[in-house]
Scaffold this motif. Structure first.
Motif, PDB file in Angstrom:
ATOM      1  N   ARG A   1      23.064  83.124  44.149  1.00  0.00           N
ATOM      2  CA  ARG A   1      23.811  81.918  43.817  1.00  0.00           C
ATOM      3  C   ARG A   1      25.271  82.268  43.800  1.00  0.00           C
ATOM      4  O   ARG A   1      25.746  83.025  42.962  1.00  0.00           O
ATOM      5  CB  ARG A   1      23.348  81.462  42.430  1.00  0.00           C
ATOM      6  N   ASP A 177      15.179  88.039  45.401  1.00  0.00           N
ATOM      7  CA  ASP A 177      14.965  86.626  45.066  1.00  0.00           C
ATOM      8  C   ASP A 177      14.382  85.930  46.295  1.00  0.00           C
ATOM      9  O   ASP A 177      14.645  86.309  47.435  1.00  0.00           O
ATOM     10  CB  ASP A 177      16.251  85.957  44.577  1.00  0.00           C
ATOM     11  N   CYS A 202      21.469  81.207  51.418  1.00  0.00           N
ATOM     12  CA  CYS A 202      22.053  82.268  50.598  1.00  0.00           C
ATOM     13  C   CYS A 202      21.483  83.627  51.012  1.00  0.00           C
ATOM     14  O   CYS A 202      21.815  84.648  50.427  1.00  0.00           O
ATOM     15  CB  CYS A 202      21.801  81.992  49.112  1.00  0.00           C
ATOM     16  N   HIS A 204      18.306  84.703  50.831  1.00  0.00           N
ATOM     17  CA  HIS A 204      17.218  85.265  50.033  1.00  0.00           C
ATOM     18  C   HIS A 204      16.009  85.586  50.910  1.00  0.00           C
ATOM     19  O   HIS A 204      15.168  86.402  50.533  1.00  0.00           O
ATOM     20  CB  HIS A 204      16.837  84.312  48.894  1.00  0.00           C
ATOM     21  N   GLU A 237      16.266  81.796  41.787  1.00  0.00           N
ATOM     22  CA  GLU A 237      17.570  82.361  41.392  1.00  0.00           C
ATOM     23  C   GLU A 237      18.634  81.260  41.365  1.00  0.00           C
ATOM     24  O   GLU A 237      19.535  81.299  40.530  1.00  0.00           O
ATOM     25  CB  GLU A 237      17.992  83.465  42.379  1.00  0.00           C
ATOM     26  N   GLU A 238      18.502  80.295  42.273  1.00  0.00           N
ATOM     27  CA  GLU A 238      19.569  79.303  42.440  1.00  0.00           C
ATOM     28  C   GLU A 238      19.603  78.257  41.329  1.00  0.00           C
ATOM     29  O   GLU A 238      20.597  77.583  41.167  1.00  0.00           O
ATOM     30  CB  GLU A 238      19.423  78.585  43.794  1.00  0.00           C
ATOM     31  N   HIS A 265      22.890  91.795  47.078  1.00  0.00           N
ATOM     32  CA  HIS A 265      23.099  90.502  47.736  1.00  0.00           C
ATOM     33  C   HIS A 265      23.856  90.746  49.025  1.00  0.00           C
ATOM     34  O   HIS A 265      24.798  91.543  49.037  1.00  0.00           O
ATOM     35  CB  HIS A 265      23.893  89.550  46.839  1.00  0.00           C
TER      36      HIS A 265
END
Ligand SMILES: [Zn+2]
Ligand SMILES: [Zn+2]
Length: 506
Positions: A1, A177, A202, A204, A237-238, A265
């Motif tokens: 995120r 995630d 993102c 993931h 996670e978001e 990330h």
């Protein structure tokens, strides 16, 4: 995120309360009318504004907890799958280990995940795919249904070690995630999302793939280490804070005994160029809180202000006063942000309203700063209102806490990364980001390190044209493997560490 990068409704601003993308986990809007709409409706009816918004949040949180609680955690016997996969997925899962380098297969898995994105706590297909893969690698144990759709694969090393060797007793966790974002993908390539309004914006999909690839590699080389590795796949996670949900479900006390935990990330930003890796000791991501201040005055005719308690004048004073909470109250060397992002009041040119509502966000890297700002914000709201005979109701919603790396594990991460990315390609002096990340909940419980892997992606995180950079898969897997060598390889008879360079062939 990475909420600062949210693209879309500009009104939502940095905190991005609407749309389920960015809201703090404490107050995520449920399916159906968004929190924002409800909030606006409430503002239109001034009386309703005195409703304690926090109660709604509590209810929402409880509903979420119930929903999550209904799924019992389950320990699956390794190597045994009872559920049939649909054809397309079966294809993606088939023959996961028959690969001789090149990384092609993992890229396919990543693209398959990209094509089938799932929102937080809805990662059914994704977690099934993860379980199937882990089963085919031969884990010692696979646990499912932790914190909703969370999965943990556990692998024990078989390397012999001398008695009492700490490496043999150590347990480390790698976290990925799995959730996507509720947004429309603009890409038109072959592996674009097959579900409208759902998008792995993102990366993931890539995070999940990389931890899976590390699990595959290490399962084949379990004689090279002596301790235990847990491959942790978390939901949500978001939005809902899946890391916290997994912890509440016993992730770190019942299902694993991780002594340390690591996460990465992908980072398509110039401060970490492609081919580089960044980690730092201490805070790396900020906390993200939201607040709402309801000022209750007394409305009336705009031509007779002396008969009213004007919440707009008071609100304006409060906005100014709150500027000093950080500028005068905070150590200038410790970054904190307090922004007022909404000021809603009134409905007519000749009516002084009963109430005014202010909203905003607080970002901080230290828990102390965060708590002090919260207390000062509440105190100032009360006292400014009281000075003018109005009342203030302050609703402060705590979102994800700051993500803080521990010194030792940041150092291990550096060493492992230098062997994978090259000594000159590991950055230790990167500025932290004011975005937030729920890995923070895990780092609150055990020592660990969160790091960024530089990536060459077409768009930035949360942008409609983003795609995960598959070229970082092999080197990141090598980083994970190096961590295992560094932390779990047993001492040999001579006392030297047996962590010989172990090339990950991904
Ligand atoms: Zn994100
Ligand atoms: Zn992310």
């Amino acid at each position: 995120r990475v909420d600062g990068e949210h693209e879309g409704d500009a009104e939502e601003g940095d905190l991005g309360v609407g749309g389920g993308v960015l809201g703090g986990l404490e107050h995520q809007a449920p399916p159906g009318p968004g929190r924002r709409e409800r909030s606006l409706a409430a503002e239109r009816q001034e009386e309703a504004a005195s409703t304690h918004a926090g109660r709604g949040c509590e209810r929402e949180r409880e509903r979420e907890r119930e929903r999550v609680g209904r799924r019992a955690s389950e320990v699956l016997p390794a190597g045994e799958g009872d559920e049939e996969l649909d054809g397309e997925m079966a294809e993606a899962v088939a023959d996961p280990v028959a690969r001789a380098g090149g990384g092609v297969e993992w890229e396919d898995v990543r693209k398959d995940l990209h094509m089938h994105p799932e929102l937080g706590l809805e990662e059914e297909r994704t977690s099934k795919l993860v379980v199937k893969k882990l089963q085919s690698f031969g884990m010692d144990q696979i646990r499912t249904g932790i914190g909703g759709t969370g999965v943990v694969g556990t692998l024990k090393g078989t390397q012999r070690s001398s008695e009492g060797d700490p490496a043999a007793l150590r347990e480390i966790g790698f976290r990925a995630d799995m959730d996507c974002l509720p947004m429309q993908e603009a890409n038109d390539f072959g592996h674009k999302s097959r579900t409208p309004g759902r998008f792995h914006g993102c990366g993931h999909d890539g995070h999940t793939t990389m931890v899976l690839a590390a699990a595959e590699h290490l399962a084949k080389r379990r004689d090279t280490f002596a301790g235990t590795v847990h491959f942790i796949f978390q939901p949500a996670e978001e939005n809902f804070g899946g890391a916290r949900l997994m912890i509440e479900d016993g992730l770190l006390v019942e299902h694993t005994r991780c002594d340390e935990i690591y996460g990465v990330h992908n980072w398509p930003y110039p401060e970490v160029p492609p081919g580089f890796f960044a980690v730092r000791s201490g805070p790396i991501m900020a906390s993200a809180d939201e607040f709402e201040i309801i000022i209750k005055g007394e409305g009336g005719h705009a031509a007779m202000p002396h008969l009213t308690v004007d919440p707009i004048t008071i609100g304006a004073q409060l906005v100014s006063a709150l500027q000093t909470v950080v500028s005068r109250g905070n150590d200038p060397l410790q970054p904190v942000v307090l922004s007022i992002t909404r000021f809603n009041a009134g409905s007519a040119f000749n009516v002084i309203p009963n109430t005014a509502v202010l909203c905003g966000t607080v970002r901080a890297f230290r828990e102390d700063d965060r708590s002090r700002v919260q207390a000062q914000l509440e105190r100032m709201s009360q006292s400014v209102c009281m000075a003018s005979n109005a009342t203030a109701t302050v609703n402060y919603y705590r979102g994800y806490p700051p993500t803080v790396n521990s010194k030792k594990q940041a150092e291990y991460a550096r060493q492992a990364a230098e062997l994978a990315f090259g000594v000159d390609n590991v950055l230790l002096d990167c500025d932290p980001s004011l975005a937030a990340e729920d890995f923070s909940y895990m780092l609150d419980q055990v020592g660990g390190a969160y790091a960024w892997v530089g990536a060459d992606s077409p768009g930035k995180l949360h942008e409609t044209n983003f795609d995960f950079d598959d070229s970082i898969i092999p080197v990141t897997v090598q980083y994970y493997v190096n961590l295992v060598n560094l932390r779990l390889a047993a001492k040999t008879a001579s006392g030297a560490s047996a962590s010989a360079a172990d090339e990950a062939t991904v």
